[in-house]
Design a protein around this motif. Structure first.
Motif, PDB file in Angstrom:
ATOM      1  N   GLY A  94       0.815  -1.217   0.000  1.00 48.34           N
ATOM      2  CA  GLY A  94       0.000   0.000   0.000  1.00 48.34           C
ATOM      3  C   GLY A  94       0.842   1.257   0.000  1.00 48.34           C
ATOM      4  N   GLN A  95       1.963   1.233   0.703  1.00 54.12           N
ATOM      5  CA  GLN A  95       2.867   2.384   0.715  1.00 54.12           C
ATOM      6  C   GLN A  95       3.498   2.567  -0.652  1.00 54.12           C
ATOM      7  N   LEU A  96       3.911   1.476  -1.268  1.00 49.69           N
ATOM      8  CA  LEU A  96       4.504   1.565  -2.603  1.00 49.69           C
ATOM      9  C   LEU A  96       3.497   2.127  -3.600  1.00 49.69           C
ATOM     10  N   ALA A  97       2.261   1.676  -3.517  1.00 46.44           N
ATOM     11  CA  ALA A  97       1.221   2.189  -4.413  1.00 46.44           C
ATOM     12  C   ALA A  97       0.961   3.674  -4.151  1.00 46.44           C
ATOM     13  N   PHE A  98       0.945   4.071  -2.889  1.00 47.23           N
ATOM     14  CA  PHE A  98       0.760   5.474  -2.542  1.00 47.23           C
ATOM     15  C   PHE A  98       1.888   6.321  -3.125  1.00 47.23           C
ATOM     16  N   GLU A  99       3.113   5.865  -2.944  1.00 47.03           N
ATOM     17  CA  GLU A  99       4.264   6.629  -3.437  1.00 47.03           C
ATOM     18  C   GLU A  99       4.263   6.724  -4.956  1.00 47.03           C
ATOM     19  N   LEU A 100       3.902   5.649  -5.636  1.00 49.04           N
ATOM     20  CA  LEU A 100       3.833   5.686  -7.092  1.00 49.04           C
ATOM     21  C   LEU A 100       2.789   6.702  -7.541  1.00 49.04           C
ATOM     22  N   SER A 101       1.660   6.740  -6.882  1.00 46.76           N
ATOM     23  CA  SER A 101       0.610   7.707  -7.206  1.00 46.76           C
ATOM     24  C   SER A 101       1.093   9.129  -6.938  1.00 46.76           C
ATOM     25  N   HIS A 102       1.784   9.308  -5.828  1.00 52.84           N
ATOM     26  CA  HIS A 102       2.341  10.621  -5.459  1.00 52.84           C
ATOM     27  C   HIS A 102       3.377  11.071  -6.500  1.00 52.84           C
ATOM     28  N   LEU A 103       4.254  10.144  -6.884  1.00 54.20           N
ATOM     29  CA  LEU A 103       5.264  10.451  -7.891  1.00 54.20           C
ATOM     30  C   LEU A 103       4.611  10.772  -9.227  1.00 54.20           C
ATOM     31  N   PRO A 119       6.052   2.578 -13.962  1.00 53.16           N
ATOM     32  CA  PRO A 119       5.370   1.296 -14.141  1.00 53.16           C
ATOM     33  C   PRO A 119       3.935   1.353 -13.603  1.00 53.16           C
ATOM     34  N   ASP A 120       3.170   0.332 -13.887  1.00 50.35           N
ATOM     35  CA  ASP A 120       1.817   0.227 -13.331  1.00 50.35           C
ATOM     36  C   ASP A 120       1.866  -0.098 -11.839  1.00 50.35           C
TER      37      ASP A 120
END
Length: 145
Positions: A94-103, A119-120
């Motif tokens: 969930g943190q990785l997904a949050f950070e990807l969205s933030h980035l 990446p997706d």
């Protein structure tokens, strides 16, 4: 302070450079060499390691290696423990997904051409090991919709 958990290869130039500077600051905080940022929540995961300076040293080394691969010059002599072993800090999916969205939101504004590099699904950086779960308790960012 943003110490990205995602793999540094997906960070755009500005994020990579900013992360390097902020990780150097984190190193100084963990070494007791500065009075500021001592309670910053992003440092909790490094402090939880048996050797926090080793953990941040490994993290800085992974950023430097990515910078080298891109032809940038990050000064390795600034890393106090550049030969530290991988601490395997847990980071949730969930943190990785949050950070990807933030980035993705940041890159959309400042470097739209970099969007194709994202990446997706984000994989963790070399210092981290992905575990199941939501956004980390230490995250203070606002989730991006």
């Amino acid at each position: 302070m943003r110490l990205w958990s995602v793999h540094p290869s997906i960070l755009d130039r500005m994020a990579l450079v900013a992360c390097w500077r902020e990780a150097l600051l984190a190193q100084n905080v963990l070494a007791g060499a500065t009075r500021g940022y001592t309670r910053h929540p992003q440092l909790e995961r490094f402090r939880a390691c048996a050797e926090p300076l080793d953990a941040v040293g490994h993290y800085l080394t992974s950023l430097r290696l990515e910078a080298d691969a891109r032809g940038y010059s990050f000064d390795a002599s600034r890393i106090r423990r550049g030969d530290a072993a991988n601490p395997g800090i847990p980071v949730t999916s969930g943190q990785l997904a949050f950070e990807l969205s933030h980035l993705r939101a940041k890159v959309t504004r400042r470097d739209p051409a970099w969007l194709a590099q994202l990446p997706d699904t984000a994989r963790p950086g070399p210092t981290f090991v992905e575990t199941p779960g939501g956004i980390e308790a230490w995250e203070r960012g606002t989730p991006v919709a």
